[in-house]
Structure formats: structure tokens, C-alpha cells
Motif scaffolding. Sequence first.
Motif, short mmCIF file in Angstrom:
data_model
loop_
_atom_site.label_atom_id
_atom_site.label_comp_id
_atom_site.label_asym_id
_atom_site.label_seq_id
_atom_site.Cartn_x
_atom_site.Cartn_y
_atom_site.Cartn_z
N ARG A 27 46.88 -13.99 -20.50
CA ARG A 27 47.06 -14.05 -21.95
C ARG A 27 46.62 -12.76 -22.63
N LYS A 28 45.55 -12.15 -22.13
CA LYS A 28 45.02 -10.92 -22.73
C LYS A 28 45.73 -9.67 -22.21
N GLY A 29 46.55 -9.83 -21.18
CA GLY A 29 47.28 -8.68 -20.64
C GLY A 29 46.39 -7.75 -19.83
N ALA A 30 45.45 -8.29 -19.11
CA ALA A 30 44.55 -7.47 -18.29
C ALA A 30 45.35 -6.81 -17.18
N PRO A 31 45.06 -5.53 -16.91
CA PRO A 31 45.82 -4.83 -15.85
C PRO A 31 45.52 -5.37 -14.45
N THR A 32 44.34 -5.92 -14.24
CA THR A 32 43.98 -6.50 -12.95
C THR A 32 43.02 -7.67 -13.16
N THR A 33 43.09 -8.63 -12.27
CA THR A 33 42.20 -9.79 -12.35
C THR A 33 41.04 -9.69 -11.36
N LEU A 34 41.08 -8.69 -10.50
CA LEU A 34 40.10 -8.59 -9.42
C LEU A 34 38.65 -8.57 -9.90
N PRO A 35 38.27 -7.77 -10.91
CA PRO A 35 36.86 -7.79 -11.31
C PRO A 35 36.39 -9.15 -11.82
N TYR A 36 37.27 -9.87 -12.49
CA TYR A 36 36.89 -11.16 -13.05
C TYR A 36 36.76 -12.22 -11.96
N LEU A 37 37.67 -12.18 -10.99
CA LEU A 37 37.59 -13.15 -9.89
C LEU A 37 36.40 -12.85 -8.98
N LEU A 38 36.10 -11.57 -8.78
CA LEU A 38 34.90 -11.21 -8.01
C LEU A 38 33.65 -11.66 -8.75
N ALA A 39 33.68 -11.57 -10.08
CA ALA A 39 32.54 -12.03 -10.88
C ALA A 39 32.34 -13.53 -10.72
N VAL A 40 33.42 -14.28 -10.70
CA VAL A 40 33.32 -15.73 -10.51
C VAL A 40 32.69 -16.04 -9.16
N SER A 41 33.20 -15.43 -8.10
CA SER A 41 32.72 -15.78 -6.76
C SER A 41 31.29 -15.30 -6.51
N THR A 42 30.97 -14.08 -6.89
CA THR A 42 29.61 -13.59 -6.62
C THR A 42 28.58 -14.29 -7.51
N SER A 43 28.91 -14.53 -8.75
CA SER A 43 27.97 -15.22 -9.63
C SER A 43 27.77 -16.67 -9.21
N ALA A 44 28.84 -17.31 -8.72
CA ALA A 44 28.70 -18.68 -8.24
C ALA A 44 27.79 -18.72 -7.01
N ASN A 45 27.93 -17.75 -6.14
CA ASN A 45 27.05 -17.71 -4.96
C ASN A 45 25.62 -17.43 -5.34
#
Length: 164
Positions: free
Chosen positions: A122-140
Motif C-alpha cells: 500500500r505504501k509502495g515500499a521498494p523492498t519488503t526485506l527489512p520489514y520481514l527481517l524485523a518481524v522474524s528477528t524481533s519475534a525471536n
Amino acid sequence: LLLMWPKHLPLGRPSIAMVFAALACGLRVACRVAWPGEDYPTVDIYGKVNPTPIALLFGLMLVNAYLKETGLWGHVERLLDSEAPLLFLVKVCGVSAVMSAVLLNDTVCLVLTPVVLRFCRRKGAPTTLPYLLAVSTSANIGSCLTVIGNPQNALISAISPDIS
């Protein structure tokens, strides 16, 4: 065979594992009855399975299902909404860590991933990788804070109850 035809026999991986474990136990008993002279060793199956972490994980899955019904994940989605990408990243880290300390980290990752992908699209982010890495590392990271945040923590806690 059960994995090949999910339309005819719709079982998930846990159910298939249970079915094959039961078949293995039944095969062991059948072999002992069919060939009594072979001296098949007896195995205490119930002594090998620790029911405490299994009950804890089942309970947490039920809690997550009820939280979904109450609309908590919709509130989390509204909480994460932000115009600035850096603020969105910080919010994702915080929410992922806090929620995985209370719920299972796997559940948090499975629930937050589609939310993050929707926001990035929706925001037109060029890549989703930093956000998905943030989800996984923060969850761990968050799951390490409590016994119920991670299935391995629950198993260790059940095996060694005197660890605090």
C-alpha cells in the motif's frame, strides 16, 4: 500416501505425524505378535512423550484463535499504521517482540507477515526485506523473554522445572 492426496484426506502435518506414529506403534505390536521369537524390545511410548509442552502449545493455539475472533489483530494492524517508513519499522519491531513474549513466536510471525506485506504494498515500499527481517528477528528476541514465547523454552522448562 497421506501427503499426496490432501483433497481426499485433508490432514495437516501434525495430524499426519500422529497417524504415522500410531501406525508405527501398531506395526511394532503386530510384529511382536506375528514373530514372538524375534525378541522385539518393548518401548514405553508414554514415558518418551512429555505432555506438558504439548498441552501448553495447544492452549496457546486456542488463545490465538480466540484473539483472532475478538479482533485483536485488527487493532494491531491499526497500531502499526504509520506514514514514515522508519517509524513503521520500529513499531513492527516493538509489536513483534512484545506479542511473541506473550504468544508463540511462530504465531506472531505468521500473523504479522501478511500485515507487513499489505502495508508495504500500500505504501509502495521498494523492498519488503527489512520489514520481514524485523518481524522474524524481533519475534525471536521477544520469545526468549518468557517460557511460553518459544516451544523449545516450554520443553526445557518442563524437563527442568527447577530452572528459574
